[in-house]
Design an enzyme around this catalytic site. Structure first.
Site, PDB file in Angstrom:
ATOM      1  N   HIS A 162       0.755  -1.140  -0.078  1.00 15.34           N
ATOM      2  CA  HIS A 162      -0.062   0.064  -0.020  1.00 15.34           C
ATOM      3  C   HIS A 162       0.805   1.192   0.106  1.00 15.34           C
ATOM      4  CE1 HIS A 162      -3.034  -2.580   1.343  1.00 15.34           C
ATOM      5  NE2 HIS A 162      -2.189  -3.282   2.061  1.00 15.34           N
ATOM      6  N   SER A 283      14.272  22.344 -15.313  1.00 16.40           N
ATOM      7  CA  SER A 283      13.025  23.090 -15.433  1.00 16.40           C
ATOM      8  C   SER A 283      13.261  24.363 -15.616  1.00 16.40           C
ATOM      9  CB  SER A 283      12.385  23.326 -14.082  1.00 16.40           C
ATOM     10  OG  SER A 283      11.490  24.296 -14.171  1.00 16.40           O
ATOM     11  N   LYS A 289      15.528  22.331 -10.042  1.00 17.85           N
ATOM     12  CA  LYS A 289      14.846  21.278 -10.394  1.00 17.85           C
ATOM     13  C   LYS A 289      15.738  20.086 -11.301  1.00 17.85           C
ATOM     14  CE  LYS A 289      10.699  20.004 -10.023  1.00 17.85           C
ATOM     15  NZ  LYS A 289       9.240  20.148 -10.388  1.00 17.85           N
ATOM     16  N   GLU A 296       8.912   9.492 -16.657  1.00 18.08           N
ATOM     17  CA  GLU A 296       7.636   9.789 -16.711  1.00 18.08           C
ATOM     18  C   GLU A 296       7.076   9.564 -17.913  1.00 18.08           C
ATOM     19  OE1 GLU A 296       6.676  13.331 -14.004  1.00 18.08           O
ATOM     20  OE2 GLU A 296       8.516  13.769 -15.318  1.00 18.08           O
TER      21      GLU A 296
END
Ligand code: ARG
Length: 469
Positions: A162, A283, A289, A296
């Site tokens: 979980h 970024s 970043k 992704e």
């Protein structure tokens, strides 16, 4: 992109005027099926060689045709395949260029053949290569996984259920879980390859042919195990493409799950991994970043690959025997899935091979979250002969107490543990460390470092990285 709009020279005989602009455009598959040109040339060469051996065309004509096909292939290699919608597809494009080069003898090539068995053959050859490539790529991924797993057989991290800390595991064990998945994926591609490796060439339009062809010969020349056994099935079967897409979709789900792990692990609150710069982006506005874009996109691509499978399944459902033009739509989803899959496998292989695992952060996380609560319960069962359900309850009280004080289980003083249950003694502390916890899980396939090392060693032999002992 277009060509002359007169009536088509190959099937235009019974039509008074040329196809309308819409018809030409909807009919044309050359924009995508030009990717089959190598397979188309190879299958044509096998076919014409067989026609000559069988005495269906003369050896001189066959030699001229084969030579002409080689010239067309060289042109394609050099300049690409020309896209003329009037020639519809790769088969007619090649045959028409062949006729320009060698004259009317080119017309003998299509004896005892139809575009229906031709495209089924070409596409099978293409898909067979795609299966081989996927299998090879997955092997590289497995090599990266076992290499890193071997380095991290002892590195402790939290294991999750979980996505909540459950029990400590080793990073090596976690990585080897993906080795298993990649192994099943490889076997799915390999199974599919065995099933599909039959030649439909010679099924002709749908019913076979009256010419004395030798289907064994063309099958062998193209690396098939033999000819298919039913001409109607041969020209209408796209199971091989669906098998490929199913294996690709399943594989892409695994890659997506692995990508998701890296995305979570790379987030600042986790901080379990530093992604390779080569597979990350910055970024444009937030200088701090480093984004896991490759991971992704692997996660995103799996959606598209599953979409390709769905597309072809829906195309095929409800088609009566034998060939229908709907089947021309079989190629774009397969081509798309193949290139997305190849990229995804390569990206995840690079990610696994080059990621920097922050093992101190992983270990610290495993020491939080009462990951060894099960070990306390198991200890009570083993040392005090308490039934597991009762041990579970006692452990729950200990976790509650530790939580209320904001400390780890092994920081509770013995008096407090004994107040919960008098049967606890100071030997319990040895069971509460994360190292003791993972070392104890030495059941077959368990997370104990020795088990992981054993599995890594077996895997290295299976991958041919080492001789068997
Ligand atoms: N371009 C077609 C395809 O990809 C080739 C077969 C066409 N056959 C036919 N009878 N129209 O399916």
């Amino acid at each position: 992109m277009s060509g002359n709009s007169g009536s088509n020279q190959m099937w235009g005989g019974r039509f008074a005027s040329g196809p309308s602009a819409i018809m030409r455009e909807i009919n044309a598959s050359i924009p995508f099926d030009k990717a089959l040109w190598r397979q188309d040339i190879a299958a044509s060469k096998a076919h014409v060689d067989m026609l000559a051996v069988q005495g269906i065309v003369s050896h001189e004509d066959a030699a001229q045709i084969a030579e002409g096909l080689d010239s067309v292939a060289s042109e394609y290699e050099l300049n690409g395949v020309p896209e003329n919608w009037d020639l519809e597809d790769i088969h007619m494009t090649t045959e028409s260029r062949l006729a320009e080069l060698i004259g009317p003898v080119a017309g003998r090539l299509h004896t005892a053949r139809s575009r229906n068995d031709q495209v089924a053959t070409d596409f099978r050859l293409w898909v067979r290569d795609a299966m081989d490539q996927a299998e090879l790529g997955l092997k590289q991924l497995q090599i990266a996984l076992v290499t890193r797993a071997g380095e991290h057989a002892d590195s402790i991290m939290p294991g999750f259920t979980h996505l909540q800390t459950a029990q400590p595991v080793t990073l090596g064990h976690h990585l080897m879980a993906y080795y298993e998945m990649a192994g099943r994926d490889r076997s799915r591609f390999a199974d599919a390859r065995v099933r599909m490796n039959r030649s439909p060439l010679g099924a002709a339009a749908l019913a076979g042919t009256g010419f004395p062809i030798d289907r064994e010969r063309t099958a062998k020349a193209l690396g098939f195990d033999g000819p298919t056994d039913n001409s109607l099935d041969s020209v209408s079967d796209r199971d091989f493409a669906l098998d490929y897409l199913m294996a690709a979709a399943q594989c892409s789900l695994h890659l997506s799950r692995l990508a998701e792990e890296f995305i979570i692990w790379a987030s600042q609150p986790f901080g379990f991994v530093t992604l390779p710069d080569s597979l990350s982006t910055g970024s444009s506005i937030m200088p701090q970043k480093k984004n896991p874009d490759a991971a992704e996109l692997v996660r995103g691509h799996s959606g598209r690959i599953v979409g390709c499978l769905t597309a072809l399944m829906i195309t095929m459902k409800g088609l009566p025997l034998a060939y229908s033009k709907d089947m021309q739509d079989d190629k774009p989803p397969v081509f798309e899935a193949a290139s997305l899959l190849a990229l995804s496998i390569a990206a995840m292989t690079g990610m696994v091979a080059e990621a920097k695992f922050r093992t101190e952060r992983m270990r610290a996380a495993a020491e939080l979250g009462y990951a060894t609560a099960t070990d306390l319960a198991d200890w009570l069962v083993r040392q005090a002969n308490i039934p597991f359900r009762e041990a579970h309850h006692i452990t729950g009280s200990a976790v509650k107490l530790a939580e209320s004080r904001g400390v780890a289980l092994d920081q509770l003083p013995l008096e407090d543990l004994q107040a919960i249950d008098a049967r606890i003694d100071d030997r319990v502390y040895a069971a509460l460390s994360v190292d003791a916890s993972v070392a104890s899980r030495a059941s077959h396939g368990g997370t104990a470092p020795n088990e992981v090392r054993k599995r890594v060693a077996e895997a290295r032999v299976a991958l041919g990285l080492e001789e068997s002992a």
